[in-house]
Design a protein around this motif. Structure first.
Motif, PDB file in Angstrom:
ATOM      1  N   UNK A  62       0.807  -1.210   0.000  1.00 29.32           N
ATOM      2  CA  UNK A  62       0.000   0.000   0.000  1.00 29.32           C
ATOM      3  C   UNK A  62       0.843   1.264   0.000  1.00 29.32           C
ATOM      4  N   UNK A  63       0.178   2.383   0.293  1.00 33.17           N
ATOM      5  CA  UNK A  63       0.802   3.703   0.223  1.00 33.17           C
ATOM      6  C   UNK A  63       0.675   4.397   1.573  1.00 33.17           C
ATOM      7  N   UNK A  64       1.752   5.046   2.011  1.00 33.28           N
ATOM      8  CA  UNK A  64       1.723   5.861   3.226  1.00 33.28           C
ATOM      9  C   UNK A  64       1.897   7.328   2.848  1.00 33.28           C
ATOM     10  N   UNK A  65       1.135   8.186   3.504  1.00 35.60           N
ATOM     11  CA  UNK A  65       1.288   9.628   3.311  1.00 35.60           C
ATOM     12  C   UNK A  65       1.694  10.326   4.600  1.00 35.60           C
ATOM     13  N   UNK A  66       1.757   9.583   5.703  1.00 39.42           N
ATOM     14  CA  UNK A  66       2.175  10.152   6.983  1.00 39.42           C
ATOM     15  C   UNK A  66       2.780   9.057   7.845  1.00 39.42           C
ATOM     16  N   UNK A  67       3.664   9.457   8.743  1.00 39.41           N
ATOM     17  CA  UNK A  67       4.204   8.547   9.746  1.00 39.41           C
ATOM     18  C   UNK A  67       3.370   8.716  11.006  1.00 39.41           C
ATOM     19  N   UNK A  68       2.598   7.692  11.336  1.00 37.13           N
ATOM     20  CA  UNK A  68       1.757   7.723  12.527  1.00 37.13           C
ATOM     21  C   UNK A  68       2.478   6.978  13.633  1.00 37.13           C
ATOM     22  N   UNK A  69       2.847   7.702  14.676  1.00 32.42           N
ATOM     23  CA  UNK A  69       3.717   7.155  15.718  1.00 32.42           C
ATOM     24  C   UNK A  69       3.074   7.306  17.091  1.00 32.42           C
ATOM     25  N   UNK A  70       3.641   6.587  18.048  1.00 31.78           N
ATOM     26  CA  UNK A  70       3.311   6.793  19.462  1.00 31.78           C
ATOM     27  C   UNK A  70       4.570   7.293  20.150  1.00 31.78           C
ATOM     28  N   UNK A  71       4.454   8.414  20.827  1.00 31.59           N
ATOM     29  CA  UNK A  71       5.577   9.003  21.558  1.00 31.59           C
ATOM     30  C   UNK A  71       5.373   8.767  23.042  1.00 31.59           C
ATOM     31  N   UNK A  72       6.384   8.217  23.688  1.00 30.42           N
ATOM     32  CA  UNK A  72       6.347   7.948  25.130  1.00 30.42           C
ATOM     33  C   UNK A  72       7.383   8.820  25.824  1.00 30.42           C
ATOM     34  N   UNK A  73       6.988   9.447  26.913  1.00 31.76           N
ATOM     35  CA  UNK A  73       7.947  10.143  27.770  1.00 31.76           C
ATOM     36  C   UNK A  73       7.828   9.604  29.185  1.00 31.76           C
ATOM     37  N   UNK A  74       8.958   9.462  29.837  1.00 33.87           N
ATOM     38  CA  UNK A  74       9.032   9.077  31.241  1.00 33.87           C
ATOM     39  C   UNK A  74       9.866  10.134  31.949  1.00 33.87           C
ATOM     40  N   UNK A  75       9.274  10.806  32.907  1.00 34.84           N
ATOM     41  CA  UNK A  75       9.991  11.857  33.631  1.00 34.84           C
ATOM     42  C   UNK A  75      10.206  11.445  35.077  1.00 34.84           C
ATOM     43  N   UNK A  76      11.390  11.775  35.573  1.00 36.37           N
ATOM     44  CA  UNK A  76      11.759  11.431  36.953  1.00 36.37           C
ATOM     45  C   UNK A  76      12.692  12.506  37.480  1.00 36.37           C
ATOM     46  N   UNK A  77      12.275  13.189  38.509  1.00 38.23           N
ATOM     47  CA  UNK A  77      13.107  14.217  39.107  1.00 38.23           C
ATOM     48  C   UNK A  77      13.485  15.317  38.140  1.00 38.23           C
TER      49      UNK A  77
END
Length: 330
Positions: free
Chosen positions: A23-38
């Motif tokens: 197939x064809x992609x027109x966008x990169x669909x991602x999941x962004x994770x952040x973990x913050x500590x102190x």
């Protein structure tokens, strides 16, 4: 000290459509994770892949299901048993790597024994699936890069490959049918691929049919992609493969990717580092594998209209590392 987790979907439009046999992609669909500590933040990204039954929504649900454990301070050795190999675990694992390195005052180059600063890597530049004429035009713009990767299907792969090689006679070449061929194509196109100086044929058969490669002596080195996810898969990998394509979204993070790379080399297999269509936040962790790989295919971010600030850049088929502090510690 308690941690805070965020997991959200983001979409990065592509500069031009990306076409493969599926197939064809027109966008990169991602999941962004952040973990913050102190006050310290670690980041990771994944690209959920429908081929493996994944979506942005399902990956976020997987991550949210272990929120309590993540915020209570689990490390990567515990994570690997809490989530299956796949996109969701990749984003979390890479965020933990980033957080751990920042908290320790170290960086990925020091931790992995890589060159400091990180040096540019020759990456495959992809010629997307299209008509032979259009693929030839796309290849002409890449005639001076060291390595190209050609997406083909079953319609007329011979014409597609001839058009690309005529327009780009110098680069090394990877051919990627994305599981669309049968053994007839693999066998019948051997002579042409030799003539066109193809270096690598990537996952020509559907993963569930690649047993046909057992005992097949190919004149062209064949790489497993969809057929190999983690080190345990090596036990059932057909002997027709000589290379494994390691993608962090398949292994479920850098931790498992390092295990796969070590196990593959121990069996005498070559290593390729790949990625999905993604931002630089997916590619930066893969550098730890790519720096010692036989083939590198990390041009995913180069397809974006706008990447994350400070990310990787491409210059004549070479990938330049992200800015210091982008990912992987200080």
């Amino acid at each position: 000290m308690a941690r805070t987790l965020t997991a959200l979907g983001e979409s990065f439009p592509l500069a031009t459509p990306f076409r493969i046999s599926r197939g064809v992609k027109t966008a990169a669909d991602v999941v962004t994770v952040t973990l913050s500590e102190g006050g310290v933040i670690g980041r990771g990204e994944c690209v959920p892949y429908p081929r493996y039954g994944e979506s942005v929504e399902s990956s976020i649900i997987e991550i949210e299901a272990i929120r309590e454990a993540l915020e209570s301070g689990i490390d990567r050795s515990v994570l690997i048993d809490m989530l299956p190999a796949g996109a969701a675990r990749n984003a979390v694992d890479c965020a933990l790597w980033d957080l751990e390195l920042r908290l320790s005052g170290s960086d990925i180059a020091t931790a992995m024994g890589l060159a400091r600063p990180l040096t540019p890597i020759a990456t495959a530049m992809t010629v997307g699936l299209d008509t032979p004429d259009a693929m030839g035009l796309a290849a002409a713009a890449l005639a001076d890069v060291p390595l190209i990767k050609v997406k083909v299907d079953r319609t007329d792969p011979a014409a597609q490959l001839r058009a690309v090689r005529a327009a780009a006679p110098s680069p090394r070449m990877i051919v990627d049918p994305n599981e669309s061929w049968t053994m007839a194509e693999v066998s019948d196109l051997q002579a042409l691929m030799i003539d066109l100086r193809v270096d690598l044929l990537e996952q020509p058969l559907p993963a569930h049919e690649d047993g046909d490669l057992n005992g097949f002596s190919s004149a062209i080195l064949i790489a497993a992609d969809e057929s190999i996810h983690v080190a345990a898969d090596l036990d059932s990998l057909p002997d027709g493969y000589g290379v494994v394509n390691i993608k962090l979204d398949k292994t479920g993070g850098l931790t498992a990717a390092l295990d796969l790379a070590q196990a593959a080399r121990a069996r005498g297999l070559g290593v390729m580092t790949g990625c999905m269509i993604c931002s630089s936040l997916s590619v930066a962790p893969a550098w730890a594998i790519a720096a010692d790989s036989d083939f590198v295919d990390l041009d995913g971010p180069l397809w974006l209209s706008v990447d994350r600030e400070g990310g990787v850049t491409g210059v004549r088929g070479h990938l330049l590392p992200a800015q210091p502090g982008f990912w992987g510690g200080l």
